[in-house]
Design an enzyme around this catalytic site. Sequence first.
Site, PDB file in Angstrom:
ATOM      1  N   ALA A 134       0.806  -1.226   0.000  1.00 19.92           N
ATOM      2  CA  ALA A 134       0.000   0.000   0.000  1.00 19.92           C
ATOM      3  C   ALA A 134       0.843   1.282   0.000  1.00 19.92           C
ATOM      4  O   ALA A 134       0.423   2.302  -0.531  1.00 19.92           O
ATOM      5  CB  ALA A 134      -0.928  -0.007   1.210  1.00 19.92           C
ATOM      6  N   HIS A 185      -3.818  -9.959  -3.934  1.00 18.19           N
ATOM      7  CA  HIS A 185      -5.029  -9.666  -3.155  1.00 18.19           C
ATOM      8  C   HIS A 185      -6.198  -9.193  -4.025  1.00 18.19           C
ATOM      9  O   HIS A 185      -7.143  -8.603  -3.522  1.00 18.19           O
ATOM     10  CB  HIS A 185      -4.706  -8.646  -2.046  1.00 18.19           C
ATOM     11  CG  HIS A 185      -3.787  -9.219  -1.000  1.00 18.19           C
ATOM     12  ND1 HIS A 185      -2.974  -8.469  -0.206  1.00 18.19           N
ATOM     13  CD2 HIS A 185      -3.547 -10.512  -0.636  1.00 18.19           C
ATOM     14  CE1 HIS A 185      -2.269  -9.260   0.601  1.00 18.19           C
ATOM     15  NE2 HIS A 185      -2.599 -10.501   0.353  1.00 18.19           N
ATOM     16  N   ILE A 212       9.094   6.726  -1.044  1.00 17.56           N
ATOM     17  CA  ILE A 212       9.165   5.732  -2.112  1.00 17.56           C
ATOM     18  C   ILE A 212       9.335   6.318  -3.518  1.00 17.56           C
ATOM     19  O   ILE A 212      10.195   5.876  -4.275  1.00 17.56           O
ATOM     20  CB  ILE A 212       7.909   4.834  -2.053  1.00 17.56           C
ATOM     21  CG1 ILE A 212       7.997   3.965  -0.796  1.00 17.56           C
ATOM     22  CG2 ILE A 212       7.779   3.969  -3.289  1.00 17.56           C
ATOM     23  CD1 ILE A 212       6.706   3.266  -0.428  1.00 17.56           C
ATOM     24  N   ASP A 219      -5.456  -1.497  -6.272  1.00 17.22           N
ATOM     25  CA  ASP A 219      -5.881  -0.247  -6.904  1.00 17.22           C
ATOM     26  C   ASP A 219      -5.645  -0.187  -8.416  1.00 17.22           C
ATOM     27  O   ASP A 219      -6.108   0.742  -9.078  1.00 17.22           O
ATOM     28  CB  ASP A 219      -5.213   0.961  -6.215  1.00 17.22           C
ATOM     29  CG  ASP A 219      -3.688   0.876  -6.185  1.00 17.22           C
ATOM     30  OD1 ASP A 219      -3.088   0.318  -7.135  1.00 17.22           O
ATOM     31  OD2 ASP A 219      -3.082   1.377  -5.220  1.00 17.22           O
ATOM     32  N   CYS A 258     -26.234 -10.287  -6.829  1.00 19.73           N
ATOM     33  CA  CYS A 258     -25.818 -10.807  -8.133  1.00 19.73           C
ATOM     34  C   CYS A 258     -27.037 -10.855  -9.071  1.00 19.73           C
ATOM     35  O   CYS A 258     -28.091 -11.370  -8.693  1.00 19.73           O
ATOM     36  CB  CYS A 258     -25.247 -12.207  -7.940  1.00 19.73           C
ATOM     37  SG  CYS A 258     -24.897 -13.079  -9.469  1.00 19.73           S
TER      38      CYS A 258
HETATM   39  P1  NAD Z   1       0.540  -1.457   5.127  1.00 22.67           P
HETATM   40  O1  NAD Z   1      -0.546  -0.456   5.099  1.00 22.67           O
HETATM   41  O2  NAD Z   1       0.516  -2.542   6.122  1.00 22.67           O
HETATM   42  O3  NAD Z   1       1.938  -0.714   5.207  1.00 22.67           O
HETATM   43  C1  NAD Z   1       2.346   0.252   4.309  1.00 22.67           C
HETATM   44  C2  NAD Z   1       3.791   0.633   4.625  1.00 22.67           C
HETATM   45  O4  NAD Z   1       4.219   1.613   3.693  1.00 22.67           O
HETATM   46  C3  NAD Z   1       3.931   1.255   6.028  1.00 22.67           C
HETATM   47  O5  NAD Z   1       4.999   0.634   6.700  1.00 22.67           O
HETATM   48  C4  NAD Z   1       4.238   2.741   5.746  1.00 22.67           C
HETATM   49  O6  NAD Z   1       5.124   3.315   6.664  1.00 22.67           O
HETATM   50  C5  NAD Z   1       4.895   2.658   4.373  1.00 22.67           C
HETATM   51  N1  NAD Z   1       4.706   3.865   3.567  1.00 22.67           N
HETATM   52  C6  NAD Z   1       3.540   4.471   3.248  1.00 22.67           C
HETATM   53  N2  NAD Z   1       3.752   5.513   2.415  1.00 22.67           N
HETATM   54  C7  NAD Z   1       5.091   5.573   2.210  1.00 22.67           C
HETATM   55  C8  NAD Z   1       5.942   6.427   1.433  1.00 22.67           C
HETATM   56  N3  NAD Z   1       5.435   7.404   0.664  1.00 22.67           N
HETATM   57  N4  NAD Z   1       7.273   6.209   1.471  1.00 22.67           N
HETATM   58  C9  NAD Z   1       7.812   5.206   2.236  1.00 22.67           C
HETATM   59  N5  NAD Z   1       7.059   4.352   2.956  1.00 22.67           N
HETATM   60  C10 NAD Z   1       5.720   4.535   2.951  1.00 22.67           C
HETATM   61  O7  NAD Z   1       0.697  -2.054   3.686  1.00 22.67           O
HETATM   62  P2  NAD Z   1       0.515  -3.442   3.192  1.00 22.67           P
HETATM   63  O8  NAD Z   1       1.199  -4.425   4.097  1.00 22.67           O
HETATM   64  O9  NAD Z   1       0.881  -3.402   1.779  1.00 22.67           O
HETATM   65  O10 NAD Z   1      -1.093  -3.483   3.288  1.00 22.67           O
HETATM   66  C11 NAD Z   1      -1.853  -4.406   3.903  1.00 22.67           C
HETATM   67  C12 NAD Z   1      -2.949  -4.856   2.937  1.00 22.67           C
HETATM   68  O11 NAD Z   1      -3.865  -3.839   2.668  1.00 22.67           O
HETATM   69  C13 NAD Z   1      -2.386  -5.243   1.606  1.00 22.67           C
HETATM   70  O12 NAD Z   1      -2.343  -6.598   1.555  1.00 22.67           O
HETATM   71  C14 NAD Z   1      -3.331  -4.669   0.569  1.00 22.67           C
HETATM   72  O13 NAD Z   1      -4.117  -5.716   0.024  1.00 22.67           O
HETATM   73  C15 NAD Z   1      -4.267  -3.771   1.281  1.00 22.67           C
HETATM   74  N6  NAD Z   1      -4.279  -2.347   0.863  1.00 22.67           N
HETATM   75  C16 NAD Z   1      -4.158  -1.972  -0.451  1.00 22.67           C
HETATM   76  C17 NAD Z   1      -4.173  -0.616  -0.810  1.00 22.67           C
HETATM   77  C18 NAD Z   1      -4.014  -0.227  -2.261  1.00 22.67           C
HETATM   78  O14 NAD Z   1      -4.339  -1.003  -3.144  1.00 22.67           O
HETATM   79  N7  NAD Z   1      -3.489   0.965  -2.548  1.00 22.67           N
HETATM   80  C19 NAD Z   1      -4.349   0.359   0.166  1.00 22.67           C
HETATM   81  C20 NAD Z   1      -4.493  -0.052   1.511  1.00 22.67           C
HETATM   82  C21 NAD Z   1      -4.438  -1.417   1.832  1.00 22.67           C
HETATM   83 ZN    ZN Z   2     -24.320 -15.132  -8.466  1.00 21.32          ZN
END
Ligand code: NAD
Ligand code: ZN
Length: 256
Positions: A24, A123, A240, A106, A156
């Site tokens: 995420a 996921h 990131i 996403d 559905c």
């Molecule tokens: P998480 O939310 O557990 O952790 C995200 C990590 O990214 C954190 O440690 C945070 O400090 C770090 N982070 C956030 N922004 C940052 C940046 N700009 N620079 C550096 N570090 C940064 O993430 P996860 O373990 O990937 O998510 C858990 C579950 O939630 C995933 O399995 C996913 O399916 C789902 N999820 C998906 C989305 C999406 O699709 N964008 C959003 C939220 C959760």
């Molecule tokens: Zn159905």
Amino acid sequence: MRASLDTVRDWVSTSRRIVVLSGAGISTESGIPDFRGPNGLWTRDPDAEKLSDIRYYLADSEVRRKAWLKRLPNPGWTAQPNAGHKAIVELERRGQLHALITQNIDGLHQKAGTSPERVIEVHGTMHSVLCWDCGATGPMLPVLERVRGGEDDPQCTDCGGILKSATILFGEGLKPGVMERALQAAVEADLLIAVGSTLQVYPVAGVVPAAKAAGARLVIVNADPTQFDRIADAVLHRPIGETLSKLVGRINLPER
Ligand code: NAD
Ligand code: ZN
């Protein structure tokens, strides 16, 4: 001693089978909050975790109503890919990207230009729906239109069963074959870059020690520490988008 950004840049430029594992955190700079970061959805509202649990979702129509209503204003519908997503597209353009394993739902990697066949969405995706009863799938947007039109727990249209987003909720198994593909890619990698994930969610987190054990270099780019920092060849606690851009160097993508 841990490797510096410059050293990691050299590794990136000489690697031939890079596998990226994204979470995420790669999408927060596109305006989509993560779950467990300092500003994460669950950090701010622990109750929200219920909406992501298949047991509550199936048992309680009130949970489903809340989940559909929450989905309408989701920033994911309009978000645009950022520099982090684009750096990974550049790796593919140069022929260095072996696979992109993502926990994200996403679709921003594909929107940025990564080939769909290289993306392993462990996921699932928020852009499709799935019927829990008959397994029918379809696009999300028409169902959201029904919700906007007043159907607060849409069913559905084939069988009247419970509809859900085609994402994997807690308590739900992964799609068959997905983890096998992810692990296969991981053991074939010469460099694994884990980016924007707390690496706490299994089985996908298992990709990290599997790649390392099979001989890949391991680089972690994340603001917070993770359980695998101690086995990593480099840990970059940095933003990131900027960091991936620096690691990849000049990004030379056509305008989309
Ligand atoms: P998480 O939310 O557990 O952790 C995200 C990590 O990214 C954190 O440690 C945070 O400090 C770090 N982070 C956030 N922004 C940052 C940046 N700009 N620079 C550096 N570090 C940064 O993430 P996860 O373990 O990937 O998510 C858990 C579950 O939630 C995933 O399995 C996913 O399916 C789902 N999820 C998906 C989305 C999406 O699709 N964008 C959003 C939220 C959760
Ligand atoms: Zn159905």
